[in-house]
Design a protein around this motif. Sequence first.
Motif, PDB file in Angstrom:
ATOM      1  N   PHE A   1     -28.104 -15.391 -22.083  1.00 50.33           N
ATOM      2  CA  PHE A   1     -29.417 -15.144 -21.500  1.00 50.33           C
ATOM      3  C   PHE A   1     -29.347 -14.007 -20.499  1.00 50.33           C
ATOM      4  O   PHE A   1     -30.326 -13.661 -19.882  1.00 50.33           O
ATOM      5  N   GLY A   2     -28.177 -13.443 -20.330  1.00 48.83           N
ATOM      6  CA  GLY A   2     -28.009 -12.543 -19.219  1.00 48.83           C
ATOM      7  C   GLY A   2     -28.697 -11.229 -19.395  1.00 48.83           C
ATOM      8  O   GLY A   2     -29.014 -10.551 -18.449  1.00 48.83           O
ATOM      9  N   GLY A   3     -28.936 -10.849 -20.611  1.00 49.14           N
ATOM     10  CA  GLY A   3     -29.414  -9.495 -20.757  1.00 49.14           C
ATOM     11  C   GLY A   3     -28.457  -8.609 -20.036  1.00 49.14           C
ATOM     12  O   GLY A   3     -27.280  -8.903 -19.914  1.00 49.14           O
TER      13      GLY A   3
ATOM     14  N   HIS B   1     -37.929 -15.747 -21.644  1.00 51.58           N
ATOM     15  CA  HIS B   1     -37.024 -15.331 -20.564  1.00 51.58           C
ATOM     16  C   HIS B   1     -36.631 -13.868 -20.756  1.00 51.58           C
ATOM     17  O   HIS B   1     -36.664 -13.078 -19.814  1.00 51.58           O
TER      18      HIS B   1
ATOM     19  N   HIS C   1     -37.460 -10.257 -18.504  1.00 47.34           N
ATOM     20  CA  HIS C   1     -36.663  -9.096 -18.082  1.00 47.34           C
ATOM     21  C   HIS C   1     -37.378  -7.784 -18.416  1.00 47.34           C
ATOM     22  O   HIS C   1     -37.260  -6.806 -17.682  1.00 47.34           O
TER      23      HIS C   1
ATOM     24  N   GLU D   1     -32.632 -13.409 -12.562  1.00 48.63           N
ATOM     25  CA  GLU D   1     -32.604 -14.384 -13.660  1.00 48.63           C
ATOM     26  C   GLU D   1     -33.597 -15.519 -13.432  1.00 48.63           C
ATOM     27  O   GLU D   1     -34.296 -15.936 -14.360  1.00 48.63           O
TER      28      GLU D   1
ATOM     29  N   HIS E   1     -26.653 -16.360 -12.729  1.00 49.25           N
ATOM     30  CA  HIS E   1     -27.936 -16.792 -13.292  1.00 49.25           C
ATOM     31  C   HIS E   1     -28.605 -17.924 -12.529  1.00 49.25           C
ATOM     32  O   HIS E   1     -29.743 -18.251 -12.806  1.00 49.25           O
TER      33      HIS E   1
HETATM   34 ZN   LIG Z   1     -31.637 -13.253 -18.221  1.00 51.48          ZN
END
Ligand SMILES: [Zn+2]
Length: 307
Positions: free
Chosen positions: A49-51, A180, A184, A210, A276
């Motif tokens: 999910f971090g991108g 999510h 971003h 985040e 996050h």
């Molecule tokens: Zn993210």
Amino acid sequence: MEFNDDAGLDTSQVEDMRSSGGGVGGRVLLGGGGLSIVGLIIYFVMSQFGGVAGLDGNSASGLGDVTSGQRVDNARISEQCRTGRDANTNHDCALVAVINSIQGYWRDQFARSGQTYQQAPTNFFRGGVNTGCGSATADVGPFYCPADSEVYIDLSFFTQLQSQFGAQGGTFVEAYVLAHEYGHHVQNLLGTSDRVRTRRGPTSDAVRLELQADCYAGVWANHATTTPSANGGPPLIRNITEDDIRRALDAAGRIGDDFIQRELGGGRVDESQFTHGTSQQREKWFTTGIQSGNPAQCDTFRTNNLG
Ligand SMILES: [Zn+2]
């Protein structure tokens, strides 16, 4: 979660690259090298999910080492995914509908505040992908690349979320993940991403970014059943149930830094490595978004209480 049978889908918001997947010749995004296999696994897991926020500190490898031949082929998706009826029966089409709804909400929300939302496609890839941020393998999880303003996801992540993270899964869980990532994109458009200076630690800017993306995901969910479809027709999403929300919160709780470190990263929780936010924080901010439906309530950068 159900879709309105008669709502129209816009498949141009998706780029299907799965038929030409696997193009990254063994290279992964991490610069520097020297990480052990275990370290890599933990890194990847922590990057979920971090991108780009999850890829911080590591210079992405250039585009030069990626094999050629990667291309977008939307023929099948545009053939199969025409209406909400298709979204109710076909997984790809459900994701198209979700992406349409998320972007429809932000388009309208930006317009309400006198701004212009720039549409961003989601790339479905398999194995590996070239991006404006460098090349990536599926191991990094879904991510948003600010350099090309596109979302990238290998859909096997959703299976992994259940098998590896123990999440219950479901279409709305997948919607949360995508919302999510679009959070971003919104941050990128608003210039919020540029405010990130501190990249690790429990109150770092990265964590705040985040948690805000989680909150934005919730804001969309609040408006999902009233957001018109791309052609101004009926809302794409007919209903979101309590069970859907419970499942999404369950997923949010399984991708918190503390949960991941404890359950998948060897047991020790090290706050200094947080990128996050904790499971509890992620649930809190997603809930804040759902309950308020107001992006202004997502100001994780100004609060002293992240949860
Ligand atoms: Zn993210």
